[in-house]
Design an enzyme around this catalytic site. Structure first.
Site, mmCIF file in Angstrom:
data_model
loop_
_atom_site.group_PDB
_atom_site.id
_atom_site.type_symbol
_atom_site.label_atom_id
_atom_site.label_comp_id
_atom_site.label_asym_id
_atom_site.label_seq_id
_atom_site.Cartn_x
_atom_site.Cartn_y
_atom_site.Cartn_z
ATOM 1 N N CYS A 114 27.567 23.428 -31.118
ATOM 2 C CA CYS A 114 26.214 23.978 -31.028
ATOM 3 C C CYS A 114 25.195 22.831 -31.062
ATOM 4 O O CYS A 114 25.244 21.998 -31.976
ATOM 5 C CB CYS A 114 25.990 24.941 -32.188
ATOM 6 S SG CYS A 114 24.273 25.480 -32.315
ATOM 7 N N GLU B 170 3.495 49.759 7.759
ATOM 8 C CA GLU B 170 3.973 50.241 6.452
ATOM 9 C C GLU B 170 4.412 49.035 5.642
ATOM 10 O O GLU B 170 4.655 47.975 6.213
ATOM 11 C CB GLU B 170 5.206 51.150 6.644
ATOM 12 C CG GLU B 170 4.921 52.387 7.437
ATOM 13 C CD GLU B 170 6.216 53.127 7.839
ATOM 14 O OE1 GLU B 170 7.276 52.882 7.242
ATOM 15 O OE2 GLU B 170 6.137 53.940 8.765
ATOM 16 N N GLU C 117 13.883 54.103 1.280
ATOM 17 C CA GLU C 117 14.304 52.961 0.476
ATOM 18 C C GLU C 117 14.292 53.337 -1.006
ATOM 19 O O GLU C 117 13.268 53.792 -1.523
ATOM 20 C CB GLU C 117 13.320 51.812 0.754
ATOM 21 C CG GLU C 117 13.849 50.451 0.451
ATOM 22 C CD GLU C 117 14.746 49.860 1.550
ATOM 23 O OE1 GLU C 117 15.091 50.575 2.519
ATOM 24 O OE2 GLU C 117 15.111 48.681 1.407
ATOM 25 N N CYS D 295 23.449 29.380 -38.539
ATOM 26 C CA CYS D 295 22.865 28.386 -37.631
ATOM 27 C C CYS D 295 21.342 28.573 -37.623
ATOM 28 O O CYS D 295 20.855 29.698 -37.464
ATOM 29 C CB CYS D 295 23.429 28.569 -36.228
ATOM 30 S SG CYS D 295 22.566 27.582 -34.986
ATOM 31 N N CYS E 268 27.452 30.185 -30.479
ATOM 32 C CA CYS E 268 27.615 29.458 -31.727
ATOM 33 C C CYS E 268 28.075 30.493 -32.744
ATOM 34 O O CYS E 268 27.483 31.569 -32.850
ATOM 35 C CB CYS E 268 26.271 28.860 -32.150
ATOM 36 S SG CYS E 268 26.297 28.274 -33.855
ATOM 37 N N LYS F 53 7.781 39.540 8.189
ATOM 38 C CA LYS F 53 8.182 39.147 6.832
ATOM 39 C C LYS F 53 7.214 38.152 6.206
ATOM 40 O O LYS F 53 6.624 37.329 6.898
ATOM 41 C CB LYS F 53 9.578 38.500 6.882
ATOM 42 C CG LYS F 53 10.660 39.406 7.435
ATOM 43 C CD LYS F 53 11.339 40.192 6.365
ATOM 44 C CE LYS F 53 12.162 39.322 5.475
ATOM 45 N NZ LYS F 53 13.552 39.653 5.445
ATOM 46 N N CYS G 198 23.214 23.271 -34.679
ATOM 47 C CA CYS G 198 23.817 23.074 -35.998
ATOM 48 C C CYS G 198 25.104 22.244 -35.944
ATOM 49 O O CYS G 198 25.645 21.883 -36.980
ATOM 50 C CB CYS G 198 24.098 24.422 -36.670
ATOM 51 S SG CYS G 198 25.430 25.331 -35.890
ATOM 52 N N TYR H 277 10.782 57.036 4.763
ATOM 53 C CA TYR H 277 10.048 56.528 5.927
ATOM 54 C C TYR H 277 10.530 57.055 7.272
ATOM 55 O O TYR H 277 9.898 56.812 8.289
ATOM 56 C CB TYR H 277 9.990 54.995 5.943
ATOM 57 C CG TYR H 277 11.320 54.268 5.789
ATOM 58 C CD1 TYR H 277 12.293 54.319 6.770
ATOM 59 C CD2 TYR H 277 11.575 53.514 4.646
ATOM 60 C CE1 TYR H 277 13.495 53.659 6.627
ATOM 61 C CE2 TYR H 277 12.783 52.840 4.491
ATOM 62 C CZ TYR H 277 13.733 52.917 5.480
ATOM 63 O OH TYR H 277 14.915 52.275 5.334
ATOM 64 N N LEU I 51 16.190 45.941 11.178
ATOM 65 C CA LEU I 51 14.943 45.604 11.863
ATOM 66 C C LEU I 51 14.957 44.145 12.291
ATOM 67 O O LEU I 51 15.461 43.281 11.568
ATOM 68 C CB LEU I 51 13.747 45.813 10.933
ATOM 69 C CG LEU I 51 13.362 47.253 10.590
ATOM 70 C CD1 LEU I 51 12.331 47.265 9.473
ATOM 71 C CD2 LEU I 51 12.812 47.962 11.822
ATOM 72 N N LYS J 121 7.122 46.883 3.701
ATOM 73 C CA LYS J 121 8.582 46.767 3.754
ATOM 74 C C LYS J 121 9.069 46.663 2.314
ATOM 75 O O LYS J 121 8.897 45.634 1.655
ATOM 76 C CB LYS J 121 8.990 45.539 4.566
ATOM 77 C CG LYS J 121 10.486 45.445 4.763
ATOM 78 C CD LYS J 121 10.790 44.423 5.831
ATOM 79 C CE LYS J 121 12.246 44.111 6.047
ATOM 80 N NZ LYS J 121 13.224 44.478 5.100
ATOM 81 N N ASP K 45 11.505 46.241 -0.657
ATOM 82 C CA ASP K 45 12.734 45.454 -0.803
ATOM 83 C C ASP K 45 13.680 46.167 -1.763
ATOM 84 O O ASP K 45 13.755 45.845 -2.948
ATOM 85 C CB ASP K 45 12.379 44.058 -1.311
ATOM 86 C CG ASP K 45 13.492 43.070 -1.041
ATOM 87 O OD1 ASP K 45 14.427 43.423 -0.295
ATOM 88 O OD2 ASP K 45 13.428 41.945 -1.559
HETATM 89 S S1 IVH Z 1 12.359 51.416 9.237
HETATM 90 C C1 IVH Z 1 15.119 52.255 12.681
HETATM 91 N N1 IVH Z 1 10.550 51.196 7.342
HETATM 92 O O1 IVH Z 1 14.220 47.186 5.758
HETATM 93 C C2 IVH Z 1 14.215 52.095 11.522
HETATM 94 N N2 IVH Z 1 12.629 50.107 7.031
HETATM 95 O O2 IVH Z 1 15.284 44.844 7.166
HETATM 96 C C3 IVH Z 1 14.681 51.073 10.564
HETATM 97 N N3 IVH Z 1 12.863 48.938 4.895
HETATM 98 O O3 IVH Z 1 17.319 48.600 6.617
HETATM 99 C C4 IVH Z 1 14.056 51.066 9.249
HETATM 100 N N4 IVH Z 1 10.871 49.448 4.109
HETATM 101 O O4 IVH Z 1 16.232 49.392 4.451
HETATM 102 C C5 IVH Z 1 11.788 50.861 7.743
HETATM 103 N N5 IVH Z 1 8.868 51.093 5.729
HETATM 104 C C6 IVH Z 1 10.104 50.779 6.121
HETATM 105 C C7 IVH Z 1 10.969 49.997 5.337
HETATM 106 C C8 IVH Z 1 12.233 49.672 5.833
HETATM 107 C C9 IVH Z 1 12.009 48.822 3.866
HETATM 108 C C10 IVH Z 1 14.206 48.318 4.941
HETATM 109 C C11 IVH Z 1 15.294 49.232 5.478
HETATM 110 C C12 IVH Z 1 15.924 48.450 6.603
HETATM 111 C C13 IVH Z 1 15.527 47.045 6.271
HETATM 112 C C14 IVH Z 1 15.547 46.162 7.511
#
Ligand code: IVH
Length: 682
Positions: free
Chosen positions: A415, A120, A180, A438, A433, A321, A418, A232, A89, A122, A124
């Site tokens: 250490c 949505e 994810e 100790c 140690c 982000k 001690c 997703y 993305l 994102k 991690d």
């Molecule tokens: S859509 C073509 N939706 O973010 C569609 N990605 O930085 C591409 N990710 O590789 C992905 N939550 O692993 C989508 N709600 C979400 C997401 C999401 C996390 C991750 C995904 C992607 C990465 C890109």
């Protein structure tokens, strides 16, 4: 009966029914978070399916609930080409950048197009591509470089929120699902604590933990780490369904049995997107998993198709982000802390900085190798980050800002507590140690012994423990039990009343169950869960102390490293003395019937309400042992098989009872199954 014989029709039908019931119950439990079946009923049906499948291996289907953890560890993962590439993305860091992105797609689309977005979270984690054929999960792969990834199907099958079979009676010929995988923050912390304890490098953040876990060669390890999955994206044959919008697509995913993140919203303006983004930037710390932004997607799939992709990104989606939670600060010193295992952990003292809402003045440097890798000097300016939004860590050093007089840091060769020599065994990352007496090790052991999950002794804080050790009132855990009120009352900030309370709390801890004592001993690799598993199989310290490493390893969930560590621990003379002293003090070293004040969870009764019948000679247990094993876990043993019997435990040369069990379709267990059942149902 030979396994090649094909199963009678009614058995096949029963297996199908069981699979369906178990699949529904598992979906309700894991995806909907709304259990519809008692655990015990689930276990019973699961066992029944397992025993039917054992009898007729032809009945095993790849989507059977019994196949979640079954396949052997891989030696490596095969590469797979993705039929449909996994795009990444484009990032936007501010709402202005988002508006620019909107301007770009609108120009491409020819101007006046309604901009309805789905926002949505994102997540991690680590992206996965799942392939279903005729409704059955046939393959799960990592993203890799987007065009080819690794086939990690056995690991993916351990994720409870990924259905092994799509819901619904009329599945598509194929379906590609993207989503994810993630490690919840709580599991992340536990995994890292364990890794640190074992002298392994902790994962930097939950994303790395998820990715690292998915590539584990042993699916059992993956299963233990409790991964989760949010779907997703979905691709289907066009003749099966024509999905018009992203919103609808998410609903389809839900219908197919996937977990879709509930925090999503339709937004028709930039300001609505901005509100969603601001709201989740504030609330994201309340979520049990990591998110690093929001993903904004055009809702209209026909429009998505018109816009298409650049080399790397879809033009119809963007990641908005959150600002990075990293700040620079200066290292004013580094100290080595000594933990209860004797491990020396270098800790950086920092000029205090605000980071993600808290003041940070210390950061772990993990171990010697990490310090060297960073090339850390005292006086350096470093970038610190909240890893997983929990533990601050040093991400990198900025050598360009290094003052001339800055000195590289080196872990001490003795250490710091001690003064004894420290040792870093070949192949290990941790320096320890090696002086068993100790004071730092003793202090750490006492704190661990008193901790909530161990003996739960209220009032034994760090300062009090430090005084007990400094005044030589205790030289081992067992000495706690011989402390007098007068001795404790004499300590700083203590009076006769608080001393009396502490001595009483220590005395009360003698009644804590054996599993907690075992955890409290602080044997390497024995966490509270392992301690409970071990205490069930070895209901007394004496039995565990005598056990061979191979016996210990045969406990479900206990690996060879843990088994070996326990075996060694009990063969160390100082530890043998400790056990003798604890016994003399009256600490519980064997399981007993539950004391009234104990919460049930610490004295598990996995066989509550179950009736067993024993037949034949079991490999290691005498008839009496087996009866005691079952009764200690709340089960009943009767002498004859009836419709009311839940399980028949079968050994060598079984009698007519086994035949009766067969005709009544009562699940049959071997001794090992019995032990597993005890372990699994707690
Ligand atoms: S859509 C073509 N939706 O973010 C569609 N990605 O930085 C591409 N990710 O590789 C992905 N939550 O692993 C989508 N709600 C979400 C997401 C999401 C996390 C991750 C995904 C992607 C990465 C890109």
């Amino acid at each position: 009966m030979t396994p090649s014989e094909s199963p009678p029709q009614d058995v096949t039908a029963r297996a199908t029914k069981l699979r369906q019931q178990l699949q529904e119950a598992s979906y309700a439990y894991y995806v909907l978070d709304h259990p519809t079946m008692e655990d015990e009923v689930y276990d019973r049906l699961y066992r029944e399916l397992q025993s039917l499948e054992a009898q007729y291996p032809q009945l095993v289907t790849p989507d059977s609930p019994t196949q979640r953890v079954g396949e052997k560890p891989a030696t490596e993962f095969p590469t797979v080409q993705h039929a449909i590439a996994l795009y990444s993305l484009e990032n936007a860091f501010t709402i202005e950048e988002f508006t620019d992105w909107q301007g770009r797609w609108q120009r491409l689309a020819g101007g006046d197009v309604p901009s309805e977005y789905v926002c949505e979270l994102k997540i991690d984690g680590s992206a996965l591509a799942l392939r279903y054929e005729n409704g059955v999960l046939v393959r799960g792969a990592t993203r890799g470089d987007g065009t080819a990834g690794e086939d990690i199907t056995p690991n993916i099958k351990t994720i409870r929120t990924i259905p092994l079979r799509l819901y619904g009676n009329n599945p598509p010929a194929w379906a590609e699902i993207r989503g994810e995988a993630l490690i919840p923050l709580e599991s992340f912390q536990q995994i890292n604590q364990k890794r640190q304890h074992n002298g392994e490098m902790p994962f930097a953040n939950p994303r790395n933990a998820a990715a690292g876990t998915l590539r584990q060669l042993d699916p059992k390890v993956v299963a233990a780490r409790r991964l989760d999955f949010f779907a997703y994206t979905l691709y289907l044959p066009t003749e099966y369904a024509q999905i018009q919008t992203q919103w609808e697509l998410l609903e389809w995913l839900q219908h197919f049995g996937f977990k879709v993140n509930p925090h999503r919203q339709l937004c028709s303006s930039v300001s609505a997107v901005e509100d969603f983004y601001n709201r989740w930037e504030n609330q994201r710390h309340d979520l049990p998993y990591m998110t690093d932004g929001v993903v904004v997607k055009l809702n209209d799939i026909a429009l998505q198709e018109r816009l298409g992709f650049t080399q790397k990104f879809p033009r119809w989606a963007v990641a908005l982000k959150y600002p990075a939670e990293e700040v620079p600060t200066q290292v004013v010193g580094v100290s080595a802390q000594v933990g209860r295992t004797g491990a020396l952990t270098p800790v950086a003292q920092l000029k205090p900085v605000q980071l993600a809402g808290t003041t940070v003045s210390r950061a772990s440097l993990h171990n010697e190798d990490r310090v060297r890798e960073l090339d850390l000097h005292v006086g350096d300016t470093v970038v610190v980050r909240k890893a997983g939004e929990i533990i601050p860590e040093v991400v990198r050093v900025m050598p360009e800002l290094r003052p001339e007089e800055a000195q590289p840091y080196q872990l001490p060769s003795t250490c710091p507590v001690c003064g004894s020599a420290v040792l870093r065994p070949a192949g290990e990352a941790i320096t320890r140690c090696i002086n068993a007496s100790c004071p730092a090790i003793l202090k750490g052991s006492l704190r661990h012994w008193a901790s909530r999950e161990a003996l739960d002794i209220q009032g034994m804080g760090e300062k009090l423990v430090a005084q007990l050790v400094k005044r030589r009132l205790v030289a081992s855990i067992a000495d706690l039990y011989f402390l007098t009120v007068a001795q404790v009352a004499d300590l700083e900030r203590m009076g006769p009343k608080s001393a009396g309370k502490l001595v009483q709390a220590i005395a009360n801890s003698k009644e804590k169950p054996w599993s907690r004592v075992l955890y409290g001993l602080g044997i390497r690799h024995v966490g509270s869960v392992n301690a409970q598993l071990l205490a069930q199989r070895f209901p007394s310290c004496e039995q565990l102390a005598k056990a061979k490493a191979s016996d210990i390893e045969s406990v479900y969930g206990i690996g060879s490293e843990i088994a070996w560590s326990i075996y060694q621990w009990f063969r160390t003379p100082a530890n043998q003395t400790l056990i003798e002293q604890l016994q003399a003090a009256g600490v519980t070293l064997a399981s007993e019937p539950p004391a009234a004040e104990e919460p049930a969870s610490f004295n598990p009764q996995p066989f509550q309400g179950k009736t067993f019948v024993l037949t034949g000679t079991l490999p290691t247990m005498s008839r009496k042992d087996a009866q005691r094993f079952i009764e200690q876990r709340g089960g009943k043993v009767t002498s004859s098989v009836s419709q009311k019997t839940d399980y028949v435990v079968v050994g060598e040369n079984p009698g007519s009872k086994q035949k009766k069990a067969e005709s009544f379709r009562i699940p049959q267990l071997q001794e090992t199954d019995l032990r597993h059942l005890a372990d699994e149902t707690t």
